[in-house]
Design a protein around this motif. Sequence first.
Motif, PDB file in Angstrom:
ATOM      1  N   ARG A 135       0.940  -1.245   0.214  1.00  0.00           N
ATOM      2  CA  ARG A 135      -0.128  -0.003   0.046  1.00  0.00           C
ATOM      3  C   ARG A 135       0.745   1.232   0.017  1.00  0.00           C
ATOM      4  O   ARG A 135       1.963   1.397   0.533  1.00  0.00           O
ATOM      5  CB  ARG A 135      -0.875  -0.129   1.331  1.00  0.00           C
ATOM      6  CG  ARG A 135      -1.639   1.377   1.588  1.00  0.00           C
ATOM      7  CD  ARG A 135      -2.515   1.170   2.683  1.00  0.00           C
ATOM      8  NE  ARG A 135      -3.178   2.414   2.812  1.00  0.00           N
ATOM      9  CZ  ARG A 135      -2.911   3.563   3.742  1.00  0.00           C
ATOM     10  NH1 ARG A 135      -1.295   3.494   4.211  1.00  0.00           N
ATOM     11  NH2 ARG A 135      -3.289   4.430   3.893  1.00  0.00           N
TER      12      ARG A 135
ATOM     13  N   ASN B 297      -4.349   6.696  -0.528  1.00  0.00           N
ATOM     14  CA  ASN B 297      -5.052   5.482  -1.202  1.00  0.00           C
ATOM     15  C   ASN B 297      -4.954   4.470  -0.480  1.00  0.00           C
ATOM     16  O   ASN B 297      -3.851   4.224  -0.029  1.00  0.00           O
ATOM     17  CB  ASN B 297      -4.214   5.389  -2.874  1.00  0.00           C
ATOM     18  CG  ASN B 297      -4.999   4.169  -3.285  1.00  0.00           C
ATOM     19  OD1 ASN B 297      -5.633   3.795  -3.128  1.00  0.00           O
ATOM     20  ND2 ASN B 297      -4.496   4.366  -4.788  1.00  0.00           N
ATOM     21  N   ASN B 298      -6.125   4.046  -0.087  1.00  0.00           N
ATOM     22  CA  ASN B 298      -6.105   2.736   0.905  1.00  0.00           C
ATOM     23  C   ASN B 298      -5.734   1.306   0.027  1.00  0.00           C
ATOM     24  O   ASN B 298      -5.992   0.403   0.691  1.00  0.00           O
ATOM     25  CB  ASN B 298      -7.032   2.584   1.759  1.00  0.00           C
ATOM     26  CG  ASN B 298      -7.120   1.977   2.771  1.00  0.00           C
ATOM     27  OD1 ASN B 298      -5.932   2.119   3.544  1.00  0.00           O
ATOM     28  ND2 ASN B 298      -7.995   1.438   3.392  1.00  0.00           N
ATOM     29  N   ARG B 299      -5.916   1.566  -1.257  1.00  0.00           N
ATOM     30  CA  ARG B 299      -5.927  -0.001  -1.948  1.00  0.00           C
ATOM     31  C   ARG B 299      -4.489  -0.504  -1.973  1.00  0.00           C
ATOM     32  O   ARG B 299      -3.566   0.159  -1.692  1.00  0.00           O
ATOM     33  CB  ARG B 299      -6.376   0.225  -3.236  1.00  0.00           C
ATOM     34  CG  ARG B 299      -5.384   0.899  -4.269  1.00  0.00           C
ATOM     35  CD  ARG B 299      -5.802   1.056  -5.412  1.00  0.00           C
ATOM     36  NE  ARG B 299      -4.595   0.977  -6.629  1.00  0.00           N
ATOM     37  CZ  ARG B 299      -4.877   1.563  -7.854  1.00  0.00           C
ATOM     38  NH1 ARG B 299      -6.063   1.902  -8.108  1.00  0.00           N
ATOM     39  NH2 ARG B 299      -3.852   1.568  -8.864  1.00  0.00           N
ATOM     40  N   LEU B 300      -4.753  -1.867  -2.028  1.00  0.00           N
ATOM     41  CA  LEU B 300      -3.392  -2.757  -2.050  1.00  0.00           C
ATOM     42  C   LEU B 300      -3.265  -3.062  -3.369  1.00  0.00           C
ATOM     43  O   LEU B 300      -4.010  -3.529  -4.207  1.00  0.00           O
ATOM     44  CB  LEU B 300      -3.686  -3.977  -1.128  1.00  0.00           C
ATOM     45  CG  LEU B 300      -3.666  -3.849   0.300  1.00  0.00           C
ATOM     46  CD1 LEU B 300      -3.716  -5.290   1.076  1.00  0.00           C
ATOM     47  CD2 LEU B 300      -2.475  -2.855   0.897  1.00  0.00           C
TER      48      LEU B 300
END
Lengths: 116, 118
Positions: free
Chosen positions: B94, B103-106
């Motif tokens: 991340r 941005n919290n997406r992986l």
Amino acid sequence: EAGVTQSPTHLIKTRGQQATLRCSPISGHTSVYWYQQALGLGLQFLLWYDEGEERNRGNFPPRFSGRQFPNYSSELNVNALELEDSALYLCASSSGFSGTRIGGYTFGSGTRLTVV
Amino acid sequence: AQSVAQPEDQVNVAEGNPLTVKCTYSVSGNPYLFWYVQYPNRGLQFLLKYITGDNLVKGSYGFEAEFNKSQTSFHLKKPSALVSDSALYFCAVRDGGGPFYGNNRLAFGKGNQVVVIP
């Protein structure tokens, strides 16, 4: 505590149809993420919802869409299905922006979508 | 853009031998790194994470991972592999824009199939 639940487990559709996949996050989690796992391609990020809003979108065409409901559950819609949409669709949840700081995502077992 | 690379498609190891699954990353800013495991027809299960602090991170099922900033690597290790460790392993990163921002997406690697031979 119930985990992340996804339904249906398996879904078979014909090319051109629409598919709807559903996800219920862990209680208290406000963020829901959708990933596509196609054979040999790893996990590809689709969508991220938090507090009912779309926060981020991956590199997928507009026929992939979704929404998050007031109870934080989510659905993924795939319109005009193509053969290459066949994949395992994984949903994950976390506790909002700080979720990855705490313990990462919690994944559901996925929906296997087959397009024939 | 954030990314991870898992250079080996499959890792074969004899039961009882050390297991290493390699991962390198590329991010802007400080990295938050994760390892997940996937058993057949199942979702991914969290193994461990690196956020900050000690470079050696201990996780579930006897796994550990070593963060190396100079080599931008986060290799997963287990001193003695079990047959039950046979599974698909994913490294993820991340973008560390602070825990409450950005941005919290992986971003996941393509995965490594681990086969432990009895």
